[in-house]
Design an enzyme around this catalytic site. Structure first.
Site, mmCIF file in Angstrom:
data_model
loop_
_atom_site.group_PDB
_atom_site.id
_atom_site.type_symbol
_atom_site.label_atom_id
_atom_site.label_comp_id
_atom_site.label_asym_id
_atom_site.label_seq_id
_atom_site.Cartn_x
_atom_site.Cartn_y
_atom_site.Cartn_z
ATOM 1 N N LYS A 192 1.117 -1.717 0.105
ATOM 2 C CA LYS A 192 0.389 0.610 -0.051
ATOM 3 C C LYS A 192 0.869 1.261 0.131
ATOM 4 O O LYS A 192 1.430 1.389 0.766
ATOM 5 C CB LYS A 192 -0.466 0.101 1.186
ATOM 6 C CG LYS A 192 -1.880 1.313 1.202
ATOM 7 C CD LYS A 192 -2.786 1.115 2.502
ATOM 8 C CE LYS A 192 -1.855 2.105 3.240
ATOM 9 N NZ LYS A 192 -1.154 3.456 2.811
ATOM 10 N N GLU A 266 10.405 0.990 10.053
ATOM 11 C CA GLU A 266 11.227 2.313 9.780
ATOM 12 C C GLU A 266 10.450 3.275 10.094
ATOM 13 O O GLU A 266 9.670 3.036 9.373
ATOM 14 C CB GLU A 266 12.062 1.679 8.678
ATOM 15 C CG GLU A 266 13.480 2.539 8.677
ATOM 16 C CD GLU A 266 13.184 3.994 7.858
ATOM 17 O OE1 GLU A 266 12.880 4.832 8.281
ATOM 18 O OE2 GLU A 266 13.066 4.017 6.866
ATOM 19 N N CYS A 300 12.922 10.838 6.605
ATOM 20 C CA CYS A 300 13.198 9.494 8.795
ATOM 21 C C CYS A 300 14.695 10.049 8.995
ATOM 22 O O CYS A 300 14.480 10.591 9.978
ATOM 23 C CB CYS A 300 12.871 8.500 8.595
ATOM 24 S SG CYS A 300 13.294 8.062 6.905
ATOM 25 N N GLU A 397 10.180 15.163 16.249
ATOM 26 C CA GLU A 397 10.144 14.880 14.463
ATOM 27 C C GLU A 397 9.184 16.091 14.265
ATOM 28 O O GLU A 397 8.043 16.002 13.948
ATOM 29 C CB GLU A 397 9.971 13.432 14.184
ATOM 30 C CG GLU A 397 10.576 13.109 12.683
ATOM 31 C CD GLU A 397 9.781 12.488 12.299
ATOM 32 O OE1 GLU A 397 9.280 11.426 12.587
ATOM 33 O OE2 GLU A 397 10.611 11.383 11.019
HETATM 34 P P1 NAI Z 1 1.955 7.962 8.722
HETATM 35 O O1 NAI Z 1 2.557 6.719 9.366
HETATM 36 O O2 NAI Z 1 0.411 8.382 9.536
HETATM 37 O O3 NAI Z 1 1.608 6.930 7.884
HETATM 38 C C1 NAI Z 1 2.358 6.315 6.641
HETATM 39 C C2 NAI Z 1 1.836 4.917 6.321
HETATM 40 O O4 NAI Z 1 1.114 4.237 7.007
HETATM 41 C C3 NAI Z 1 0.966 5.422 4.927
HETATM 42 O O5 NAI Z 1 0.335 4.796 4.123
HETATM 43 C C4 NAI Z 1 -0.728 5.604 5.835
HETATM 44 O O6 NAI Z 1 -1.474 5.706 5.047
HETATM 45 C C5 NAI Z 1 0.065 4.294 6.632
HETATM 46 N N1 NAI Z 1 -1.730 4.219 7.887
HETATM 47 C C6 NAI Z 1 -1.810 4.799 7.895
HETATM 48 N N2 NAI Z 1 -2.336 5.168 9.509
HETATM 49 C C7 NAI Z 1 -2.306 3.240 9.437
HETATM 50 C C8 NAI Z 1 -2.836 2.611 10.234
HETATM 51 N N3 NAI Z 1 -3.584 2.389 11.365
HETATM 52 N N4 NAI Z 1 -2.013 0.922 9.673
HETATM 53 C C9 NAI Z 1 -1.686 0.876 8.942
HETATM 54 N N5 NAI Z 1 -1.115 2.097 8.640
HETATM 55 C C10 NAI Z 1 -1.258 3.082 8.808
HETATM 56 O O7 NAI Z 1 2.463 9.074 8.424
HETATM 57 P P2 NAI Z 1 1.670 10.442 7.738
HETATM 58 O O8 NAI Z 1 0.382 11.248 8.432
HETATM 59 O O9 NAI Z 1 2.098 10.173 6.726
HETATM 60 O O10 NAI Z 1 2.648 11.986 8.215
HETATM 61 C C11 NAI Z 1 2.707 12.321 9.681
HETATM 62 C C12 NAI Z 1 3.888 12.101 10.488
HETATM 63 O O11 NAI Z 1 4.746 10.726 10.773
HETATM 64 C C13 NAI Z 1 4.913 12.924 9.762
HETATM 65 O O12 NAI Z 1 4.778 14.543 9.901
HETATM 66 C C14 NAI Z 1 6.335 12.117 10.495
HETATM 67 O O13 NAI Z 1 6.744 13.324 11.337
HETATM 68 C C15 NAI Z 1 6.435 11.140 10.214
HETATM 69 N N6 NAI Z 1 6.567 10.157 8.781
HETATM 70 C C16 NAI Z 1 7.406 9.253 9.389
HETATM 71 C C17 NAI Z 1 8.348 8.804 8.448
HETATM 72 C C18 NAI Z 1 9.303 8.652 8.124
HETATM 73 O O14 NAI Z 1 10.092 8.020 6.850
HETATM 74 N N7 NAI Z 1 10.351 8.263 9.435
HETATM 75 C C19 NAI Z 1 7.362 8.742 6.972
HETATM 76 C C20 NAI Z 1 6.271 9.264 7.032
HETATM 77 C C21 NAI Z 1 6.061 10.157 8.400
#
Ligand code: NAI
Length: 797
Positions: A192, A266, A300, A397
């Site tokens: 996804k 990650e 990240c 972050e």
């Molecule tokens: P997120 O962690 O919510 O999204 C990442 C992925 O997980 C997306 O594909 C999303 O649809 C999916 N997802 C969301 N809720 C889920 C659940 N309960 N179960 C399974 N999958 C789920 O990140 P988001 O909302 O896009 O960004 C929020 C914050 O997360 C950002 O501000 C940033 O601080 C952090 N972030 C960190 C990343 C990294 O690589 N360390 C990457 C993206 C966001």
């Protein structure tokens, strides 16, 4: 006007990359994308589609399907049906498919780069020169591993159907990091993409079709977090691989607890960028630009905390401000742009709120004098000085172009500041002193360290976190182990716990049993910080023999005893700094001291379990052999030097996890205990072991061996009592870095669930009965108690 003046004042003209072909590609699909399942394009069962927006304009680019429960069922089913064929293919055949995908990506590289920049807002320079070439590189590299799997990962097999969930910051690159190793090792996938950035994943699905992969090997299901949840919860998925926020990572850890699903996470970071006074400050400035303004800081491993030695702080900050004035922000498709757009309004608001909190907390905020474009979602590069290490902006972050700067005086202060967050993803260290650089690199808690460089990535080098940045590696040989497993041991009894199975196998106690010797009445205490200690509770547990007779008593450990043991294990942390050779010598000594007491230990095992003298003796001998094995490994579990694409040495070094909790299986009271503590301490961990609950006396006898073998105090701590209750306390403890659990399924679930608190690494087995077999020892144990740190050092003049 002189040439020099013209050069100084010359403005950049626009240098736009053409977006026509990418928009045409979207148009060919009428601006609407279905789900790629079982090799076909399927409309979502709900008929729901969501908008995909260009963050540089705020306008929709296309719409994509929201996959629901029925769609995920179909996708998992397709992946399951494709699995037998795909996993059974010779590696060289899978390799050809992966090569074909790599070539597809290269052939369409510009289309993918432009799509990525349109969809994500990142500068075309980055998508064109970094993201997409690295995507192709990942498929090439892993095609090679598919080819070599049979010879280089002998004995391992694929896991099955893998659910993969990725974020929006590197949409296609994260897809490649997930899909390439999974397919290479013979798994099939349901992936996804993030809801903000599904387009390149959908373009990739077309390449999967064109490359002729068997239907169902790759399924791409778009949707938001709800779709992610469906994947995480699906009962027919064998492993979840996730990249994203620590919050969602924690939910996934809890959600999958006890399900038997493998997991790699990650997560976020707050990576330090450490500058010593003898660094080349001009290089440092360019390094900072790369560390925090690459991809608008939505990385990240972004170097978001600048830690500068006080003596050069002012000089460096002045240079940095001057450089920030010259950064160019704007249309991501402009080839001369440094900073593009923020992914979405929600992210922009988050950045604004955190910046406001920084100002409120008293830090000084600085931004360049120029203004951002007003269309789309843009945020200027921002520098905070005068920041307290505990401030929200120094800990959370931000995931935006915001740098916080702090100063230090001594190298030790730099290490303390660097490690002063809950994360541990990456670090950059800048100094011209190689000794200092490596000293700090080893002391910083992070999965990747870049010396005089930052944000270097390559398929050949593993990437992943320490601490709350998650666990598991992507890339390098170390990353392959996330997608393989050892086959289940053939002799495993199906259902019962093996202690019960052993008892059932036993007939009457054998005539020659040592069981007939009178038990020796001794108080078996716990062993904490090198001292025999009484339980805090003041209660003891009666330990009964095979015929129900009393064979001893042990302390009934509680939360307080565990806390003391954790403290003692931390105090013994310098065990990790001892050379492998020294640890080996101590383990050899332990083995020798156990060997001379074979009779005593065999007698104890017989008394507790009713095993024959012969069988109990075999168990002691096996434990001695295992101690010798891990003593041998202590100075041989080497790292690697990765062969990356850069002029850089990338050292992959296995480091101990730290303080490890170990809940031992019921069965094999001595061998179970030794099989688990020996690899852990051989690798430099300090441990808190909970011995076999019904038969703990072999472990409490063992501390006498430890005491006479020069094992430093606190390296091995033993807390007796109820295994599951104590294991839960360990799993909940924020100062425990990893947890091994060998017990029942209820305990396994509890440990995995509770470990989400500080995202500790876990290794759980609901049936520990294979301790005696071949599977009871080996490199798997060493891998499970280490984490690989990749240290990159570029070279060249
Ligand atoms: P997120 O962690 O919510 O999204 C990442 C992925 O997980 C997306 O594909 C999303 O649809 C999916 N997802 C969301 N809720 C889920 C659940 N309960 N179960 C399974 N999958 C789920 O990140 P988001 O909302 O896009 O960004 C929020 C914050 O997360 C950002 O501000 C940033 O601080 C952090 N972030 C960190 C990343 C990294 O690589 N360390 C990457 C993206 C966001």
């Amino acid at each position: 006007m002189s040439v020099a003046e013209i050069f100084e004042t010359m403005e950049y003209g626009p240098a736009p990359e053409a977006k026509g072909p990418a928009l045409e590609w979207i148009q060919q699909h009428h601006g609407q994308f279905d789900l790629f399942i079982g090799g076909d394009w399927k409309a979502p069962s709900s008929s729901d589609y969501f908008d995909v927006v260009n963050p540089a304009t705020g306008k929709p680019l296309a719409s994509a399907a929201q996959a629901g429960a029925e769609d995920i069922d179909t996708a998992v089913d397709a992946a399951r049906r494709a699995y037998p064929l795909w996993s059974a293919m010779p590696g060289q055949v899978r390799a050809r498919y992966l090569y074909a995908l790599a070539r597809q990506i290269q052939r369409h590289s510009r289309l993918l780069a432009v799509l990525e920049s349109l969809d994500n807002g990142k500068p075309i320079r980055e998508s064109r020169d970094l993201d997409i070439p690295l995507v192709a590189r990942h498929f090439y590299y892993h095609a090679g591993w598919a080819q070599l799997m049979e010879s280089e990962l002998r004995g391992y097999e694929s896991i099955g159907v893998v659910g993969q969930i990725i974020p929006w910051n590197f949409p296609l690159l994260m897809l490649a990091w997930k899909i390439a190793p999974a397919l290479a090792m013979g798994n099939t996938v349901v992936l996804k993409p993030a809801e903000f950035t599904p387009l390149t994943a959908l373009a990739f699905a077309e390449m999967v079709e064109r490359a002729g992969l068997p239907p169902g090997v790759v399924n791409i299901t778009t949707g938001d977090g709800r779709t992610g949840e469906l994947i995480v919860r699906h009962p027919d998925i064998d492993k979840i691989a996730f990249t994203g926020s620590t919050e969602v990572g924690r939910i996934i850890r809890q959600e999958t607890a006890g399900s038997g699903k493998r997991l790699s996470l990650e997560l976020g970071g707050k990576s330090p960028f450490v500058v010593f006074e003898n660094a080349d400050l001009d290089s440092v400035v360019e390094g900072v630009v790369d560390a925090i303004w690459f991809n608008q800081g939505q990385v990240c491993c972004a170097g978001s905390r600048l830690l500068v030695q006080e003596s050069v702080e002012e000089r460096l900050l002045a240079k940095l401000r001057a450089r920030m004035e010259t950064l160019r922000i704007g249309d991501p498709l402009d080839k001369a742009i440094d900073i593009g757009a923020i992914i979405a309004p929600v992210q922009l608001q988050k950045i604004e709120q955190l910046v406001a909190s920084g100002v409120e907390e008293g830090a000084s905020m600085w931004q360049p004098s120029w203004a951002c474009p007003t269309d789309g979602y843009f945020y200027p590069p921002t520098l905070f000085t005068n920041v307290s290490p505990a401030a929200m902006i120094a800990q959370v972050e931000i995931f935006g172009p915001v740098l916080v700067s702090m100063s230090f005086r001594t190298p030790q202060e730099a290490v303390d500041l660097a490690n002063n967050t809950r994360y541990g993803l990456a670090a950059s260290i800048w100094t011209e002193d190689i000794n200092l650089a490596f000293d700090i690199a080893r002391k910083v808690k992070s999965g990747t360290v870049w010396i005089n460089s930052t944000n270097l990535f390559d398929a050949a080098s593993g990437f992943g976190g320490y601490r709350e940045s998650g666990f598991g590696r992507e890339g390098g040989k170390e990353g392959l182990f996330e997608y393989v497993k050892l086959p289940a041991p053939a002799h495993l009894p199906d259902t019962q716990s093996s202690a019960r199975a052993r008892r059932a196998r036993r007939t009457s106690p054998p005539e020659s049993s040592l069981l007939d010797l009178p038990p020796v009445d001794r108080t078996s205490k716990m062993f904490i910080g090198g001292k025999q200690t009484r339980p805090d509770s003041g209660y003891s547990r009666l330990i009964l023999g095979a015929r129900g007779e009393l064979v001893g008593e042990v302390g009934d450990g509680n939360r307080k005893d565990i806390r003391n043991a954790v403290e003692a294990a931390h105090a013994a942390a310098k065990w990790a700094d001892m050379s492998g050779h020294t640890r080996a010598q101590i383990l050899y000594y332990v083995a020798e001291n156990l060997a001379v007491r074979t009779q005593d230990f065999a007698g104890r095992i017989s008394a507790m379990t009713g095993e024959s003298a012969e069988s109990a003796t075999r168990e002691v001998e096996a434990a001695v052999r295992r101690l010798f094995t891990y003593a041998a490994w202590a100075d041989k579990f080497d790292g690697q030097v990765h062969n990356t694409q850069f002029r850089a040495i990338a050292l992959a070094i296995p480091e101990p996890i730290g303080v490890l909790g170990i809940a031992c299986p019921d069965d094999y009271p001595l061998l179970g205990f030794v099989s688990l503590i020996a690899p852990a301490v051989a690798m430099g961990n300090t441990v808190i072991a909970i011995p076999s609950e019904p038969h703990p006396l072999s472990a409490t006898d063992f501390y006498q061996v430890l005491e006479t073998s020069d094992v430093p105090a606190g390296v091995v701590n033993i807390v007796t009592g109820m295994r599951n209750a104590l294991a839960q306390v360990l799993a909940e403890h924020d100062d425990v870095d990893g947890m091994w659990y060998f017990g029942d399924s209820e305990g396994a679930r509890t440990v995995e669930y509770a470990s989400a608190g500080n995202m500790k690494r876990t290794w759980v087995h609901a049936d520990g009965s294979w301790m005696d077999g071949e599977r009871g020892e080996g490199q798997e144990f060493l891998r499970e108690c280490t984490q690989v740190k990749n240290i990159w050092t570029p070279y060249g003049v």
